[in-house]
Design an enzyme around this catalytic site. Structure first.
Site, PDB file in Angstrom:
ATOM      1  N   THR A   1       0.841  -1.201   0.000  1.00 22.03           N
ATOM      2  CA  THR A   1       0.000   0.000   0.000  1.00 22.03           C
ATOM      3  C   THR A   1       0.875   1.249   0.000  1.00 22.03           C
ATOM      4  O   THR A   1       0.670   2.174  -0.791  1.00 22.03           O
ATOM      5  CB  THR A   1      -0.922   0.005   1.229  1.00 22.03           C
TER       6      THR A   1
ATOM      7  N   TYR B   1     -12.789  -1.494  -3.705  1.00 18.61           N
ATOM      8  CA  TYR B   1     -13.717  -0.753  -4.572  1.00 18.61           C
ATOM      9  C   TYR B   1     -15.140  -1.283  -4.447  1.00 18.61           C
ATOM     10  O   TYR B   1     -16.035  -0.563  -4.023  1.00 18.61           O
ATOM     11  CB  TYR B   1     -13.267  -0.756  -6.043  1.00 18.61           C
TER      12      TYR B   1
ATOM     13  N   LYS C   1      -1.509  -9.958   8.019  1.00 18.23           N
ATOM     14  CA  LYS C   1      -1.075  -8.606   8.361  1.00 18.23           C
ATOM     15  C   LYS C   1      -2.333  -7.810   8.654  1.00 18.23           C
ATOM     16  O   LYS C   1      -3.216  -7.701   7.802  1.00 18.23           O
ATOM     17  CB  LYS C   1      -0.309  -7.954   7.211  1.00 18.23           C
TER      18      LYS C   1
ATOM     19  N   TYR D   1      -4.001  -9.903   4.030  1.00 11.14           N
ATOM     20  CA  TYR D   1      -3.843  -8.518   4.475  1.00 11.14           C
ATOM     21  C   TYR D   1      -5.212  -7.916   4.760  1.00 11.14           C
ATOM     22  O   TYR D   1      -6.041  -7.786   3.865  1.00 11.14           O
ATOM     23  CB  TYR D   1      -3.111  -7.712   3.404  1.00 11.14           C
TER      24      TYR D   1
END
Length: 294
Positions: free
Chosen positions: A43, A104, A158, A130
């Site tokens: 990210t 999204y 994570k 994640y």
């Protein structure tokens, strides 16, 4: 897999092409400091602004440079593209992949489950799920538990989630699967994660202040909790850069520039790096590092 893993920024030139010279300098710097792993296409690395070919090229170059543990982010809104990127990461010899939940479009739990299951069934490479609900569909602990118990190559998570309850519930999965790894994605949660029984952190501030993270890790391992708590307060102060900047990447790149790193103040469009006012605020925040011994 444990310790301090760095989700790399992706350095760009003024023409928005990837600056591979700066990338190599940065990876060498971090490995010399002693971090336990490098993670590209994160990210913080602006992966959503890279096309598929660029993501593969970045993964390949990072693998060439990195001598230690190496992770590649393969998340996408398309499950089929995730599979393609994951197979590529496997082919180039990555040690693991990090897959964010699709973003999204809002997904049902069964769709999130199908996404991770399809990828796990089609690659052998170790997978870290994640969870970052601020940017993608939330991943319930029950889904993470289910896929980690069903698929041996889903080895950890994570969690960039501002909830100690969520973190504790993830760590409880380790009771059912002893080798399951739990990493925080939040710098300010690093010590808490370790104290609760987690395995480390994949944290953006380690791009420019890995010494702090490593000192916390080493103090914790030595059971010098007083020192670890003191350093954790410093890390919490540094983490305020996220509050003053418009994005993770802007905050971290400006902090790197403030510390003299050889990268340019460039984000990929549509993102724009913050200006002088934010830069000065970040420089002020980083003064808390001045009294920390390297």
């Amino acid at each position: 897999m444990e310790g301090v893993i760095v989700p790399l920024v992706t350095p760009f030139r003024e023409d928005y092409s990837i600056d591979f010279e700066a990338l190599e300098w940065h990876i060498r710097f971090l490995e010399e400091k002693g971090v336990h792993g490098i993670f590209v296409n994160s990210t913080t690395g602006e992966f959503t602004s890279l096309n598929t070919d660029e993501r593969k090229m970045l993964a390949e170059k990072g693998r060439e440079i990195t001598s230690g543990m190496y992770l590649v982010g393969t998340g996408s809104t398309s499950t089929l593209e995730v599979i393609e990127l994951s197979r590529h990461a496997e082919d180039i010899g990555a040690d693991g992949i990090v897959i964010v939940a699709p973003y999204y479009c809002k997904l049902k739990d069964e769709e999130i489950l199908k996404h991770f299951s399809m990828v796990a069934e089609r690659v052998d490479i170790p997978i870290i799920v994640y969870a970052i609900p601020s940017c993608a569909n939330p991943v319930p602990v029950d889904i993470i538990r289910k896929v980690s118990l069903e698929y041996s190559n889903i080895i950890g998570v994570k969690a960039s989630v501002d909830s100690l309850t969520y973190l504790q519930e993830l760590i409880e999965v380790k009771e059912e699967r002893k080798d399951f790894r739990v990493f925080t994605g939040l710098d300010q949660y690093f010590l808490s994660t370790l104290l609760l029984g987690g395995d480390g952190g994949i944290m953006a501030c380690a791009n420019f202040a890995p010494e702090i993270h490593l000192q916390i890790w080493n103090s914790f391992k030595r059971r010098n909790f007083e020192e670890a708590i003191k350093l954790s307060r410093v890390l919490g102060e540094i983490s305020r850069i996220y509050n003053v900047a418009s994005s993770f990447a802007s905050a971290v790149k400006l902090a790197m520039i403030a510390k003299g790193f050889p990268i340019k103040p460039v984000l990929r469009p549509p993102h724009v790096i913050d200006g002088e006012e934010v830069f000065n605020e970040i420089k002020g925040i980083l003064r808390s590092l001045e009294n920390v011994k390297p």
